[in-house]
Motif scaffolding. Sequence first.
Motif, PDB file in Angstrom:
ATOM      1  N   ASN B   2      14.520  -0.397  69.887  1.00 40.02           N
ATOM      2  CA  ASN B   2      14.761   0.370  68.664  1.00 40.02           C
ATOM      3  C   ASN B   2      15.973   1.301  68.835  1.00 40.02           C
ATOM      4  OD1 ASN B   2      12.727   1.758  70.490  1.00 40.02           O
ATOM      5  ND2 ASN B   2      13.384   3.453  69.202  1.00 40.02           N
TER       6      ASN B   2
ATOM      7  N   HIS C  72      18.445  -3.178  59.044  1.00 36.40           N
ATOM      8  CA  HIS C  72      18.878  -2.633  60.339  1.00 36.40           C
ATOM      9  C   HIS C  72      20.398  -2.738  60.445  1.00 36.40           C
ATOM     10  CE1 HIS C  72      18.069  -1.210  64.367  1.00 36.40           C
ATOM     11  NE2 HIS C  72      18.908  -2.118  64.852  1.00 36.40           N
ATOM     12  N   ALA C 127      21.718  -5.253  67.719  1.00 40.89           N
ATOM     13  CA  ALA C 127      21.208  -5.260  66.345  1.00 40.89           C
ATOM     14  C   ALA C 127      20.398  -6.523  66.068  1.00 40.89           C
ATOM     15  CB  ALA C 127      22.369  -5.148  65.356  1.00 40.89           C
ATOM     16  N   GLU C 130      16.920  -6.232  67.793  1.00 40.33           N
ATOM     17  CA  GLU C 130      15.985  -5.353  67.088  1.00 40.33           C
ATOM     18  C   GLU C 130      15.623  -5.938  65.726  1.00 40.33           C
ATOM     19  OE1 GLU C 130      14.150  -3.171  68.045  1.00 40.33           O
ATOM     20  OE2 GLU C 130      13.572  -1.904  66.356  1.00 40.33           O
ATOM     21  N   GLY C 131      16.590  -6.563  65.079  1.00 38.95           N
ATOM     22  CA  GLY C 131      16.306  -7.206  63.791  1.00 38.95           C
ATOM     23  C   GLY C 131      15.181  -8.224  63.923  1.00 38.95           C
ATOM     24  N   LEU C 134      11.939  -6.473  64.104  1.00 44.65           N
ATOM     25  CA  LEU C 134      11.540  -5.835  62.843  1.00 44.65           C
ATOM     26  C   LEU C 134      10.922  -6.823  61.849  1.00 44.65           C
ATOM     27  CD1 LEU C 134      14.565  -3.405  62.429  1.00 44.65           C
ATOM     28  CD2 LEU C 134      12.165  -2.751  62.771  1.00 44.65           C
TER      29      LEU C 134
END
Lengths: 162, 352, 750
Positions: B2, C72, C127, C130-131, C134
């Motif tokens: 995160n 994101h 990114a 993490e995407g 998510l």
Amino acid sequence: MTLSVTLTVNGVRRDVTLEDPRVTLLDLLRERLDLVGTKKGCDRGQCGACTVLVDGRRINSCLALAASLDGADVMTIEGLAKGDALDPVQAAFIAHDGFQCGFCTPGQIMSAVGLINEAEAGDDPERIREGMSGNLCRCGAHAGIVEAVLEAQKKLEQRRVA
Amino acid sequence: MNLFDYFRPSSTAEAVAAASEPGAAYLAAGTNLLDLMKTGAKRPGRLVDITRLPGLDRIEQMPDGAIRIGAMVRNADLARDKDFAAAYPAVAEALLSGASAQLRNAATVGGNLMQHTRCAYFQDPASACNRRAPGTGCDAIGGENRTHAVLGWSDACIATHPSDFSVPLVALDAMVEIEGLDGPREVALDDFHRLPGETPERETVLAPGELVTALRLPAESRAFSANQRYLKLRERTSFAFALVSAMAALDIEDGTIRAARLALGGVAAKPWRARAAEALLVGQSPGIAIFEEAARAALADAMPSGQNAFKIELARRTASRVLLLAAAGAPERMPALPASTFGTTPGALSYV
Amino acid sequence: MSDSLAFPTSHARMGSSSGQPLTRLDGHLKVTGTATYAADNHPQNMAHAVIAVSSIARGRVTSLDVAAAMAHPGVIEVITPANCPPLALDPDQKHGLFGFRFDALQNDRVRYAKQPIAVVVAETLEAATEGARLLAPTYDVEPARMGFDDGEHYDPPAVGIGAPPSFAKGDLAAGHAAATRSVDTTYETPAQYHNAMEPHAMVAEWNGDHLTIDSPNQAIVMSRALFAGYFGIPPENVLLRSPFLGGGFGSKAIMNGPYILTILAARMLQRPVKMVLSRDQMFGPVGHRGATQQHLRLGMDAEGRLTALEHNAVSTTSSFDDFIEPAANASHNIYASPAISTRHGAVRIDTGTPGPMRAPGEASGSAALECAIDEAALACGLDPLEFRLLNYAETDPATGRPFSSKALRECYAEGAKAFGWAGRPLAPRQMQDDEGRLIGWGMGTAMFPCPMFPASARATLRSDGTALVETAGADMGQGAWTALAQIAADGLGLEVERVEFRSGISDLPDAGVAGGSGHTASAGTALHNAGTEAIAKLTEIATADPASPLFGAGNAGVEARNGRLYHRGDETRSESYAEIMARAGMASLEGNGTGTRDPKDAEELAMYSHGAVFAEVKVDPDLCQVLVTRLVGAFAAGHVINPRLARSQLYGGMIWGVSFALHEEAVHDRRSGRPLNADLAGYHIPVHADIPAMQALLVEEDDPYVNVLGVKGVGEIGVTGTVGAIANAIWHATGIRSHRFPIRIEDLIG
């Protein structure tokens, strides 16, 4: 958040602006500084393929946050040879066939350089094996790697004495 | 991983203030925290980088004979410190038996205490885990648990603490120095890690924002320098966590044990001090029979938490063996394979 | 991107290239970090793709939070079944020889844990990673079927790649009836994952309807056609570059969903896209070795000769495709027995589909067979080596055909001598070291077939006396860059330094698959034949040219050596290639070759590499931790092109044997089906400290039939024999026979 990080990489000062605090040293080297010799095998400190020297000590670059290393001196596999002259460790890896696929090799070599600097294993193969155990090799080049580290250690030792 | 705020405080007070906010976590080397952030098991909103805090990276001899180890001292540096390794050879051996040379060069002694369990269900955010996500249950119970706890576990959690370093430390009565919003305090390492009970998510006694600043080994612990060992059973010869481990320290005079210390690793959610076993040894002559009796006492309360009954017998034998090794004396030089059953000194197995 | 390598001129050697222990042609690149692996490519404007994978093993994806991922910072695109375009070929069908079904977002179904369920593309790796997290998928979960007991058992129509599932020779019942001693035993082997150090990776870039792919691949030209097929473009529109593979072991010979999705993402975005599997994703869509349960029944007569050999295996495969580890076939060709019977069963469980993994079938089958053979020797009161010699097969036990060559007896002898086997006590628990550790000695027979795959090559002599040789070979560490160049140089009668070798890219002649230990034999034969064809053409020109000193000598009267043609009868009559070509006004001269063996020999002879492996272990008597302290292998594998590299290959195989015996096992949660040790801390492979003093002896073997080079193969044979040798040594040390792998402390602690 934007972070400014200054590193010396292979003797060259690099001022880096990180737009993302999550960047590891490994991903900084590979994706942003075009130093792709350092390899990502597991990204979790479990294989040693990403081993580099930070301030002269071997570490896993995948588990080091780039932002936290501001000011550090980093040496990667690209910085080891002096021009065309291979480091004794590199030469020994070729001579003893201390690799097959070559993917773990930059990490093995940087780890061996770190090990020899630590000067604890000497010419004891068992201590070398233990000291290199943070570097996995899937091809099974272990025997050649240990032979290579032994030979390089001896060469560097002779050089020191002479 | 995160997104998070990255903050590098310039003083311990600033660090504690910044880390007291909800969602904040301390970042030292990051060898455990970043790993868990990559799996998604940890998602801190703020990282407070303590690697540059002044004064935390020293190994100090205290006036009262104690030795004080700053929380930011790297594992490898402590193990390589000649004076420290001479006084505490089993602590050095435990350090060198942990992880890999690369990780030991980075990881800090404070971080070593703070590392989380290797339980696969804890590391996997898709699994139920009371330790990671309170109230979700424990998938390790009834799951793959051959390496899990045999002492001190509860119906809420059967995880073990993975530290090697903590095992000799707890045996040697180490103290943990802590800095918090309310100032400094210290607790015995034996009280630092908590058993799971109903609240496995509370892994240590630290309050939010509290920072481990140092470890201290009391002067009395020096009495054991000559006779101490750490032994670690694992599923490959190096670079593996302990299946079980044990540290023994004996203070022997004129063939009699004046004081004894015994602790086990890989068997519980904390480094496990075996006080009942220690009591049995005091006043005895070193020997296999009394060591086996002590080992039985150390595991007297052990219960399998799943497919791991073999660990009880293994821990018993490991405890007995490490007592033998300690009685034989700390080796002159660190074995090539630290803490390995293949790294003992010649003749050690035939002792007594 | 280097697809062409020339030897440095520093190699000192005598005579022909083949047989010389040259160091690696790519050695300098590999020790300096300049060898380019797929993930090292970074074309302009490249985006990063991360595959999101399922956390359930069976069911359907019911929701994905695409909005959260898109929100994101840095995320560009999320590909899910809802917006994933169809493919020109159905990925749920099998296409081609190595065709496997796979999942590529064509529906919402989940058939195993770590199956791709979405792709997130972003400007940065951070990114995209993490995407993908998510997306927080929700599922309609069905119970996972994970073990031998849970899955659906069936009789597979074939095992391995198209092999028959059963075999019988002789009268098994009569063989068992004739036996005075017998062994009835079972062995279990776990699921293992290839885990090449280099995770599967790809950089894909479209230019109109042309596609360039950087990706490690063991079958470059075949895969090019397959990639083209899924995207409905002609194969020549695809350029696949794979100069270096960071290990393959079988897993990079087979198509997979993440690769197809990466190419799709690049097409959707009209940008170059890079995708690298994370280590945990290596435990999902890219194959593995299925678990086996093996049952062996051996009958022996009073002297200890086998009267019956029965080997039945059950292997796991996926719910949607078949790859059955052909374990029982390991019993076909090693030991003489009047009756041999093998059968395979299969069980469907909710994992990804297994595939070929270094010595597929031979590894797990040999593990069980070599243990059973030791049990048989014990039952007969015979030394394990003596028992094996007593049951030595002079002809192929399965077919009765003669062997094209078989120096196994010499392997046994040389291996035993180097190891010091003589005098080994028959009974267990007889030896210990100074520190009281138990010592055990064990052995196993190694064996591996010598397949050849269709391969072709081109050799071009240049007017300056150098040559270019070309074939789309794959070097995954075995040393193709080096060994193939040595063969090519010999075929051309040139010093290896005068040969430029192009390889590892799909616009070259097809070198076939780098697998089955057959790449050197196949691609090497093609290169050799291409070279000899070029030399034959050159010879024809020279011998027909009155201006040449070789005029009139005829093809058979001329020999090619060191860049010159010599008259066989008169060494003073010679001429350099350059001179001949210059006079003929030729800028270049091309020869082509294919890699095949004589079909008659292939039909009439049994062709195998052989070996004998001897192991010493030490075991702590109370704590039961095991260390392999010595490994000696002696191998006969025909003509060895490069002993230095062959030694490395054999060591590699033997170390895989250590790993199989003591370390590797994928552990899945029986309830969720998720792999629990999908990383390199939990999925153990040996570390340096686990690897003993090793010796690999190369036993001379001349095989005029296997192919024109006399080359067999050394890539996989080392795994066979070694697993059994270690297990047998552990028995010899402890008296405990473990019937499962890996052998762990709890198996020995009693």
